[in-house]
Scaffold this active site. Structure first.
Site, PDB file in Angstrom:
ATOM      1  N   GLY A 361      35.239   5.604  53.001  1.00 12.75           N
ATOM      2  CA  GLY A 361      34.960   6.835  53.731  1.00 12.75           C
ATOM      3  C   GLY A 361      34.281   7.847  52.837  1.00 12.75           C
ATOM      4  N   GLY A 366      40.559  12.141  51.704  1.00 10.97           N
ATOM      5  CA  GLY A 366      41.942  11.871  51.301  1.00 10.97           C
ATOM      6  C   GLY A 366      42.245  10.433  50.942  1.00 10.97           C
ATOM      7  N   SER A 684      17.547   3.586  61.902  1.00  7.97           N
ATOM      8  CA  SER A 684      18.164   4.174  63.098  1.00  7.97           C
ATOM      9  C   SER A 684      17.413   5.376  63.667  1.00  7.97           C
ATOM     10  CB  SER A 684      19.620   4.571  62.796  1.00  7.97           C
ATOM     11  OG  SER A 684      19.651   5.584  61.832  1.00  7.97           O
ATOM     12  N   LYS A 727      28.050  10.238  63.206  1.00  9.51           N
ATOM     13  CA  LYS A 727      26.856  10.850  63.792  1.00  9.51           C
ATOM     14  C   LYS A 727      27.232  11.767  64.955  1.00  9.51           C
ATOM     15  CE  LYS A 727      23.625   7.199  62.415  1.00  9.51           C
ATOM     16  NZ  LYS A 727      22.768   6.099  62.828  1.00  9.51           N
TER      17      LYS A 727
END
Length: 778
Positions: A361, A366, A684, A727
């Site tokens: 991530g 965290g 994309s 997104k």
């Protein structure tokens, strides 16, 4: 005071004799024995005897524990004795020296004033001077001579006395008196009336004593030899120590002993212990000054420091674990669920191998702190290893001992530090490992992270297998830019950025309290309102995680502390949307519509970055030229190819879109992606590129509140993309109302929080025609 006694011969049939009961001794005729007398009746009997003819009758009690024996508590046969000497002691007791005269049997008891008198009759041994008795006496004399030689306590004069005795009764009395017999055995022999039986018993007793004494002598001889040997060894060792002390080698001996103790304490597997003891043997034969000695010493110490057996008890209480995880982190339900699954399996299976997780991530969500929280929840010790910038394979596997300054790899070092074999091992920033001429550390990690291999992890330094299968490995990464074999060994759990609501909750529950504690602000001095936290998130930070949010809250706390210390503030600081600018200055980011007005050739695309999702503005313009296509903005090869594919789609559909067929001959087209210093790549943005081209060629404006993502094919089909949740978060954060996504991405919508889907109008499309209808004004 002592009194010498003189005795006179008495007639037993005529006179009574004072009685002296004996507790734990039997006196035989012809033997002299000292006695200590304390009982009042016994003292009176002695005093009476001393006042008359010095004769006293000695008889043993049946039970020595009886304090005041009656007539029935005494044996019938005893010994008539004369008192040779009497001595009164200071404590009131009397010491008397008596000599046995003859055996006698009690006929009658007479009670005197303080003592008892008895009338007795002689009790002689029945004997016929047969050859058998003489033979038995001679055999007894020989056996007793052997016994005296073995038992040094009996004086040799006794043997000389026996050699001059011909009377069988006196002969046997002297021998029995000098044998080590129990009280009842002595009494039995005293009461015996047949010489042959008596000699039989005496011979058996002497032979038994000889056997026991011979065995004792052998044992003593063996023990003495052993002691002599031990004393010799001790003496030589002491000499060795003093020599070593003079040579400065005394410490080395103690060191060898200490290392042996450490090896025994470490509870190593057999193979490892054998290796350690083999090295210790080598060390003991070396001089302490040798360079190899310090290498071997360090090696043995490292082997002993590794935890071979010790481990912590895993928490199997799922409710307790859930409470810890929820208390430390808000949200992150997917990870928490996976940890609880792992714990649930641990309650059924003691040795579960499949426990290698990889948390992927953006920064600040965290991941690292979650690793620590998981360790607390499962009750494992926590150890963290930062892999960012690790280039050398030896960092993981260690150096061979042949190198100077060689040490075990980081994995083994961390295990030594944590001192248990089942910790939670956090491999931080695993994707930031690099490789160069020194080897590829990511390839070395393949063995560590493979549950089928890591029970025999081989560190180059240790040279023995170490079991890592009970370690719970958790890796963290910002992206999946990892070698495929390494990815294959881990269970990937993706952590996307936080929504606004989640950030507000995290700030209220954790960040504000932490910032106040770190900066020494009291709750009576500051009050954060929800509106202030929301505005900080919108206008002063733009990130996927909460690090910048935490820093911004700390900035406000510091400013409030400064005001309080300088006595400029006396009341409580209320931090709300209006007062934010006082502490943080002007707004850094524009929140709201990505663009306020619909414009020609300006499309809002959606991009995924390592810090989460972001809005990507794509600009296009056309001017007279010769059909040249320009593109700028630090674009990667894939994005450049995507622009060319979009141009081909426009040219094949020019007629349907009312675009002149020869536009590519008369116009130059320039596509620019702002924020030119940031490198951009990926397919994309294909749909957005095509929309920008159509807008500039047809003059139709693009709706400012529409954002889109999707790869485009030459046939105009919109194909799926990755990072949908990030997104859509970016779209919501940027004030977009309508999001166009590929139809095939519908399955990923389930991972997007309902709150995001509720605030955005999500339209799924299959072809570019649908995109143009939605995004362009009519």
């Amino acid at each position: 005071m002592g009194t010498e006694a003189t005795t006179e011969v008495i007639d037993l049939t005529q006179e009574r004799v004072p009685l002296l009961p004996l507790r734990d001794v039997v006196v035989f005729p012809h033997t002299v024995m000292p006695l200590f007398v304390g009982r009042k009746s016994s003292v009176s009997a002695i005093t009476q005897a001393m006042g008359t003819n010095k004769y006293i009758f000695l008889v043993a009690q049946k039970d020595e524990k009886t304090e005041n024996p009656g007539n029935d508590d005494l044996h019938q046969v005893g010994t008539l004795a004369t008192i040779l000497q009497m001595l009164k002691l200071p404590d009131g007791t009397i010491k008397v020296l008596v000599e046995g005269v003859k055996r006698a049997k009690i006929n009658q008891f007479f009670e005197a004033e303080d003592y008892t008198e008895v009338s007795v009759s002689e009790f002689n041994l029945e004997s016929n001077e047969s050859i058998e008795v003489k033979a038995m006496m001679r055999l007894a004399l020989d056996s007793f001579e052997t016994y005296i030689k073995l038992n040094k306590k009996i004086p040799e004069e006794v043997l000389k006395v026996l050699q001059d005795i011909s009377d069988v009764e006196r002969f046997s009395d002297v021998i029995i008196a000098n044998l080590n017999l129990k009280l009842n055995e002595k009494q039995s022999l005293l009461e015996g009336d047949h010489a042959k039986d008596r000699l039989d018993k005496v011979l058996a007793v002497i032979q038994g004593e000889i056997d026991v004494l011979s065995a004792e002598k052998k044992i003593q001889s063996r023990v003495r030899k052993q002691m002599e040997s031990n004393q010799k060894d001790y003496y030589l060792n002491e000499q060795m120590k003093s020599i070593q002390k003079e040579l400065g080698q005394a410490e080395e001996e103690n060191e060898i002993e200490d290392l042996q103790v450490s090896i025994n304490k470490a509870k190593m597997p057999k193979a490892v212990k054998a290796k350690a003891e083999s090295e210790l043997k080598k060390l003991s034969r070396m001089s302490s000054q040798s360079s190899d000695a310090s290498i071997i010493r360090t090696y043995i110490e490292n082997l002993c420091d590794v935890p071979w057996k010790k481990k912590t008890i895993i928490n199997k209480d799922l409710k307790k674990a859930q409470k810890i995880l929820d208390g430390d982190h808000y949200g992150l339900n997917k990870v928490k669920e996976r940890i609880l699954e792992h714990l649930a399996v641990q309650t059924r299976v003691t040795h579960n191998k499949a426990n290698i997780l990889c948390l992927v991530g953006p920064p600040g969500v965290g991941k690292t702190s979650l690793g620590e929280s998981i360790a607390k929840a499962v009750n494992r010790k926590y150890v963290r290893m930062a892999l960012g910038g690790v280039r050398d394979e030896a960092e993981i596997r260690g150096h061979r001992r042949t190198y100077i300054g060689a040490m075990p790899g980081s994995i083994v070092q961390k295990m030594q530090k944590v001192k248990v074999k089942n910790p939670l091992f956090l491999l931080d920033e695993i994707e930031k490992m690099a490789s160069d001429y020194r080897g590829d550390p990511s390839s070395a990690m393949l063995e560590v992270l493979d549950p089928e291999q890591n029970h025999t992890f081989n560190d180059h330094y240790l040279e023995v297998d170490y079991d890592l299968s009970q370690v719970m490995f958790v890796a963290t990464a910002n992206s999946l830019d990892l070698p495929q074999p390494l990815l294959d060994r881990m269970e990937i759990i993706e952590l996307s950025g936080y929504t606004e609501d989640e950030k507000v909750q995290i700030a209220k529950r954790h960040l504000v309290a932490k910032a106040m504690s770190n900066n020494g602000v009291k709750s009576s001095e500051i009050d954060f309102k929800d509106s202030a936290i929301l505005d900080i998130i919108r206008y002063y930070t733009r990130e996927a995680g909460v690090r910048s949010l935490s820093r911004t809250i700390s900035t406000i706390c510091r400013k409030v502390v400064k005001e309080v210390v300088l006595k400029k503030r006396k009341s409580r600081a209320i931090i709300n949307a209006k007062s934010l600018s006082k502490y943080l200055g002007v707004k850094k980011f524009r929140y709201g519509l990505a663009e306020e007005h619909n414009q020609v050739g300006e499309v809002t695309g959606l991009a995924w970055t390592s810090v989460g999702g972001d809005l990507l503005t794509i600009e296009a313009t056309a001017y007279k030229g010769k059909g040249k296509l320009n593109y700028t903005g630090q674009l990667g090869d894939v994005m450049k190819e995507s622009i060319q594919a979009a141009m081909s789609v426009v040219r094949t559909r020019a007629k349907e879109l009312d675009i002149a067929d020869d536009f590519q001959e008369k116009l130059d087209i320039h596509i620019h992606v702002p924020d030119g210093s940031t490198p951009k790549d990926g397919p994309s943005a294909g749909a957005a590129m095509c929309t920008a081209l159509v807008s500039v060629l047809t003059g139709r404006k693009v709706k400012a509140d529409v954002a889109m993502t999707g790869e485009i094919t030459l046939r105009g089909e919109i194909t799926p993309i990755g990072g949908l949740k990030e997104k859509m978060l970016a779209a919501l954060r940027g004030g977009i109302k309508t999001v166009i996504i590929p139809d095939d991405n519908e399955r990923e919508l389930s991972e997007v929080p309902d709150k995001i889907k509720g605030e955005l109008n999500v339209i799924k499309v299959k072809w570019i025609d649908e995109v143009l209808d939605i995004a362009l004004e009519k």
